[in-house]
Design a protein around this motif. Structure first.
Motif, PDB file in Angstrom:
ATOM      1  N   TYR A 162       0.842  -1.198   0.000  1.00  0.00           N
ATOM      2  CA  TYR A 162       0.000   0.000   0.000  1.00  0.00           C
ATOM      3  C   TYR A 162       0.874   1.244   0.000  1.00  0.00           C
ATOM      4  CZ  TYR A 162      -4.083  -2.899   0.848  1.00  0.00           C
ATOM      5  OH  TYR A 162      -5.085  -3.829   0.723  1.00  0.00           O
ATOM      6  N   ASP A 163       0.699   2.088  -1.013  1.00  0.00           N
ATOM      7  CA  ASP A 163       1.508   3.307  -1.106  1.00  0.00           C
ATOM      8  C   ASP A 163       1.246   4.265   0.049  1.00  0.00           C
ATOM      9  OD1 ASP A 163       2.859   2.520  -3.340  1.00  0.00           O
ATOM     10  OD2 ASP A 163       1.763   3.809  -4.752  1.00  0.00           O
ATOM     11  N   SER A 164       0.099   4.143   0.718  1.00  0.00           N
ATOM     12  CA  SER A 164      -0.166   4.988   1.887  1.00  0.00           C
ATOM     13  C   SER A 164       0.796   4.675   3.028  1.00  0.00           C
ATOM     14  CB  SER A 164      -1.613   4.807   2.364  1.00  0.00           C
ATOM     15  OG  SER A 164      -1.850   3.465   2.745  1.00  0.00           O
ATOM     16  N   VAL A 165       1.479   3.547   2.938  1.00  0.00           N
ATOM     17  CA  VAL A 165       2.543   3.199   3.882  1.00  0.00           C
ATOM     18  C   VAL A 165       3.912   3.331   3.212  1.00  0.00           C
ATOM     19  CG1 VAL A 165       3.551   1.352   5.281  1.00  0.00           C
ATOM     20  CG2 VAL A 165       1.059   1.645   5.200  1.00  0.00           C
ATOM     21  N   ALA A 166       4.062   2.715   2.045  1.00  0.00           N
ATOM     22  CA  ALA A 166       5.379   2.618   1.412  1.00  0.00           C
ATOM     23  C   ALA A 166       5.968   3.968   1.026  1.00  0.00           C
ATOM     24  CB  ALA A 166       5.293   1.726   0.181  1.00  0.00           C
ATOM     25  N   THR A 167       5.127   4.932   0.673  1.00  0.00           N
ATOM     26  CA  THR A 167       5.639   6.223   0.207  1.00  0.00           C
ATOM     27  C   THR A 167       5.679   7.284   1.299  1.00  0.00           C
ATOM     28  OG1 THR A 167       3.450   6.990  -0.527  1.00  0.00           O
ATOM     29  CG2 THR A 167       4.780   5.736  -2.116  1.00  0.00           C
ATOM     30  N   VAL A 168       5.361   6.916   2.520  1.00  0.00           N
ATOM     31  CA  VAL A 168       5.428   7.843   3.662  1.00  0.00           C
ATOM     32  C   VAL A 168       6.601   7.403   4.529  1.00  0.00           C
ATOM     33  CG1 VAL A 168       4.214   8.790   5.658  1.00  0.00           C
ATOM     34  CG2 VAL A 168       2.931   8.207   3.579  1.00  0.00           C
ATOM     35  N   PRO A 169       7.696   8.133   4.539  1.00  0.00           N
ATOM     36  CA  PRO A 169       8.909   7.649   5.211  1.00  0.00           C
ATOM     37  C   PRO A 169       8.705   7.227   6.657  1.00  0.00           C
ATOM     38  CG  PRO A 169       9.426   9.543   3.841  1.00  0.00           C
ATOM     39  CD  PRO A 169       7.933   9.404   3.817  1.00  0.00           C
ATOM     40  N   SER A 170       7.921   7.982   7.419  1.00  0.00           N
ATOM     41  CA  SER A 170       7.736   7.631   8.825  1.00  0.00           C
ATOM     42  C   SER A 170       6.982   6.317   8.982  1.00  0.00           C
ATOM     43  CB  SER A 170       6.989   8.752   9.551  1.00  0.00           C
ATOM     44  OG  SER A 170       5.699   8.959   8.977  1.00  0.00           O
ATOM     45  N   ARG A 171       6.124   6.001   8.015  1.00  0.00           N
ATOM     46  CA  ARG A 171       5.412   4.729   8.048  1.00  0.00           C
ATOM     47  C   ARG A 171       6.276   3.593   7.493  1.00  0.00           C
ATOM     48  NH1 ARG A 171      -0.931   5.934   6.297  1.00  0.00           N
ATOM     49  NH2 ARG A 171      -1.573   6.758   8.343  1.00  0.00           N
ATOM     50  N   ALA A 172       6.944   3.846   6.400  1.00  0.00           N
ATOM     51  CA  ALA A 172       7.798   2.807   5.809  1.00  0.00           C
ATOM     52  C   ALA A 172       8.857   2.343   6.800  1.00  0.00           C
ATOM     53  CB  ALA A 172       8.454   3.334   4.535  1.00  0.00           C
ATOM     54  N   ALA A 173       9.315   3.238   7.664  1.00  0.00           N
ATOM     55  CA  ALA A 173      10.334   2.877   8.646  1.00  0.00           C
ATOM     56  C   ALA A 173       9.825   1.852   9.647  1.00  0.00           C
ATOM     57  CB  ALA A 173      10.813   4.125   9.383  1.00  0.00           C
TER      58      ALA A 173
END
Length: 368
Positions: A162-173
């Motif tokens: 989900y790009d709503s996670v993968a493209t948000v650095p604080s979430r991807a971390a």
């Protein structure tokens, strides 16, 4: 047991890109739930209920919790089950390809973030936090001297799809590997919502239940007695993504473990009808969250795990075996990710009239 030392020894040096050193995850104030304060789900691979249930290790684990003997996956193959388990739909997906679901499609993360409930996903043998690659090959520790072996695959890492996670650095971390898991356990920094995926040999995908049983005995059993991972407010779901025999309905083995299960329920069986959507509805009910306005609110497919339903006063739907829907189909569900052009349908907006088990409003992301 020193997990950080143990895992740094067990996980071999990887081919490019290399593994990065473990780092501590963010810590937040604990948000208390009505039945549990931490929810951990661990998914294994492609096994019929009967096969797992006849295995000594799974019988042993079930004796420490509640066996859910009417638990069902949603479709075939693997990947659509994973993406559905964190967002309430598999969007017509019918293969294990590379998908990047648009950033205006919400997930459980959006609901958790509304109440500052900490979360993470731990993916064994992923090379680094937030890794978005299709797969990753490491030194083959099963056959020394053999070429590198693929141990990690994106299709088993649902939130990164989900790009709503993968493209948000604080979430991807927060999409982390098992070296980070070891560091987090040692620092008593395990968050409140976890999705855990073992690698392709430990989850049984490339091996069998004998191999997976040995891994569970080595990895999970010590953690069940470690308060940094499991205390009296922890609920653990151990289950599979789908069954192996595609011609039968998609019943899979599942058990509820953890300190949140009362002792008098250890060794019992719950025959309520559940699916992967139940993990969503249960979390929503526990923390009084809103919903995603999808199948996480379905009155048949999203029953709440009985101990939690009892704690919050939620009434589940009785679904007798004769009324269990057929959940072993592949490629027949219309949606934006269906490869058949005749079955294409755009991403639907959340159903804002839906009422989920948590009672809160439907989350509507920007762009919908």
């Amino acid at each position: 047991m020193k997990f950080s030392v143990l895992y740094l020894l067990l996980l071999p040096v990887a081919v490019v890109p290399t593994f990065v050193p473990p780092s501590l995850g963010p810590t937040e104030q604990k948000v208390h739930g009505k039945s549990f304060d931490r929810f951990i789900q661990i998914w294994l691979e492609n096994t019929d209920f009967e096969t797992a249930n006849a295995t000594a290790e799974f019988q042993k684990l079930a004796s420490q919790g509640i066996l859910l003997d009417q638990y069902f996956a949603l479709t075939h193959p693997s990947e659509p089950n994973y993406v559905a388990g964190v967002a309430g739909d598999f969007w017509g997906m019918a293969n294990d390809g590379f998908f990047a679901i648009p950033s205006n499609i919400s997930t459980i993360v959006d609901l958790l973030d509304t109440k500052d409930i900490s979360w993470a996903s731990y993916q064994e043998n992923a090379p680094a936090d937030g890794f978005t690659g299709f797969s990753f090959a490491s030194v083959n520790y099963l056959s020394p001297g053999a070429p590198p072996r693929t141990f990690y695959v994106r299709k088993h890492n649902p939130l990164i799809i989900y790009d709503s996670v993968a493209t948000v650095p604080s979430r991807a971390a927060r999409i982390r590997n098992f070296n980070d898991f070891a560091a987090d356990v040692n620092a008593s920094a395990i968050p409140q919502w976890l999705f855990v995926t073992p690698n392709l040999v430990n989850d049984g995908h490339d091996t069998d239940m004998t191999f997976t049983s040995a891994w569970l005995e080595f990895w999970l059993e010590p953690l069940l007695t470690d308060r940094r991972f499991n205390d009296e407010h922890t609920l653990i779901l151990l289950t599979f993504d789908e069954n192996e025999t595609k011609g039968t309905n998609n019943r899979i083995w599942a058990a509820l473990l953890g300190g949140a299960i009362p002792k008098h329920l250890h060794g019992t069986t719950d025959s309520t009808f559940y699916t992967h959507y139940s993990a969503l509805s249960t979390v929503q009910a526990n923390w009084g969250l809103g919903s995603l306005g999808r199948f996480d609110t379905d009155k048949i497919l999203a029953n709440v795990y009985a101990p939690v339903a009892d704690a919050v006063g939620f009434k589940n739907t009785d679904v007798p075996p004769s009324a269990v829907p057929l959940l072993n189909q592949s490629g027949t569900t219309p949606g934006p990710l269906n490869p058949n052009p005749a079955l294409f349908a755009p991403f639907p907006p959340p159903d804002t009239s839906a009422v989920g088990a948590g009672g809160g409003p439907v989350f509507v992301p920007s762009g919908n």
